[in-house]
Design an enzyme around this catalytic site. Structure first.
Site, mmCIF file in Angstrom:
data_model
loop_
_atom_site.group_PDB
_atom_site.id
_atom_site.type_symbol
_atom_site.label_atom_id
_atom_site.label_comp_id
_atom_site.label_asym_id
_atom_site.label_seq_id
_atom_site.Cartn_x
_atom_site.Cartn_y
_atom_site.Cartn_z
ATOM 1 C CD GLU A 1 -1.274 4.910 4.407
ATOM 2 O OE1 GLU A 1 -0.632 5.646 5.206
ATOM 3 O OE2 GLU A 1 -2.114 3.854 4.892
ATOM 4 C CD GLU B 1 -5.447 -6.059 -1.009
ATOM 5 O OE1 GLU B 1 -5.025 -4.947 -1.037
ATOM 6 O OE2 GLU B 1 -6.200 -6.296 -0.100
ATOM 7 C CG ASN C 1 -0.567 -0.239 2.630
ATOM 8 O OD1 ASN C 1 0.564 -0.827 2.565
ATOM 9 N ND2 ASN C 1 -1.361 -0.110 3.446
ATOM 10 C CB CYS D 1 -5.187 -1.713 -1.481
ATOM 11 S SG CYS D 1 -6.455 -0.491 -0.518
ATOM 12 C CB CYS E 1 -8.927 -4.502 -3.260
ATOM 13 S SG CYS E 1 -7.512 -3.232 -2.866
HETATM 14 N N1 THU Z 1 -5.264 -1.432 2.938
HETATM 15 C C1 THU Z 1 -4.611 -2.246 1.892
HETATM 16 O O1 THU Z 1 -3.694 -2.040 1.272
HETATM 17 N N2 THU Z 1 -5.324 -3.458 1.302
HETATM 18 C C2 THU Z 1 -6.593 -3.588 1.983
HETATM 19 O O2 THU Z 1 -7.430 -4.734 1.263
HETATM 20 C C3 THU Z 1 -7.263 -3.051 3.047
HETATM 21 C C4 THU Z 1 -6.287 -1.679 3.265
HETATM 22 C C5 THU Z 1 -4.472 -0.443 3.080
HETATM 23 C C6 THU Z 1 -5.157 1.033 2.531
HETATM 24 C C7 THU Z 1 -4.418 1.797 3.597
HETATM 25 O O3 THU Z 1 -3.123 2.196 3.311
HETATM 26 C C8 THU Z 1 -4.381 0.964 4.909
HETATM 27 O O4 THU Z 1 -4.434 -0.422 4.507
HETATM 28 C C9 THU Z 1 -5.317 1.285 5.914
HETATM 29 O O5 THU Z 1 -6.649 1.509 5.620
#
Ligand code: THU
Length: 133
Positions: A45, A56, A43, A54, A92
């Site tokens: 941000e 995935e 992920n 994210c 996702c």
């Molecule tokens: N996040 C993911 O990378 N994958 C998911 O399926 C759930 C959430 C990340 C997004 C964000 O950077 C952090 O987790 C908190 O929500």
């Protein structure tokens, strides 16, 4: 179906690259391809929170970038170092429903190596797809 240990190691390895300034919630994803390769994602941000990507989707978009298609993906791992499972978010799941075949196992692995496995098709019942257009 038991998860591929090497795929879990790969998803956990990239956790250290997760850019999680705002949530401190690292997520790693790994895709096993038919040719044996592994594609990973983390992920990433952003101060404008809605622009965060994210793990995935990072992995899936990388796979597309490298020329793979949905028929190449045979297994998926999504992991976090937290002591509880990370379950793919709604966005996702929507992207996964289009870019991964329905019968592909998706393993959710927590920081203590507990595993929950679902088929991709189980993650988004009644999802919107090209057939609805
Ligand atoms: N996040 C993911 O990378 N994958 C998911 O399926 C759930 C959430 C990340 C997004 C964000 O950077 C952090 O987790 C908190 O929500």
């Amino acid at each position: 179906m038991k998860p591929d240990h090497e795929l879990i190691i790969a998803a956990k390895y990239v956790l250290k690259h997760a850019y999680v300034k705002y949530s401190n919630f690292p997520v790693g994803a790994a895709l096993r391809m038919k040719d044996g390769n592994i594609i990973t994602g983390i992920n990433v941000e952003n101060a404008s929170f809605g622009l965060s990507n994210c793990a995935e989707r990072t992995a899936l978009f990388t796979a597309r970038t490298e020329g793979y298609t949905k028929d190449d993906i045979v297994e998926v791992v999504v992991t976090t170092p937290k002591p509880y499972l990370v379950s793919p978010c709604g966005a996702c799941r929507q992207v996964m429903s289009e870019l991964i075949n329905p019968d592909v196992p998706v393993h959710m692995v927590d920081g203590e190596n507990n595993v929950v496995t679902k088929l991709n098709q189980e993650l988004l019942p009644l999802g919107f797809s090209e057939g609805d257009l």
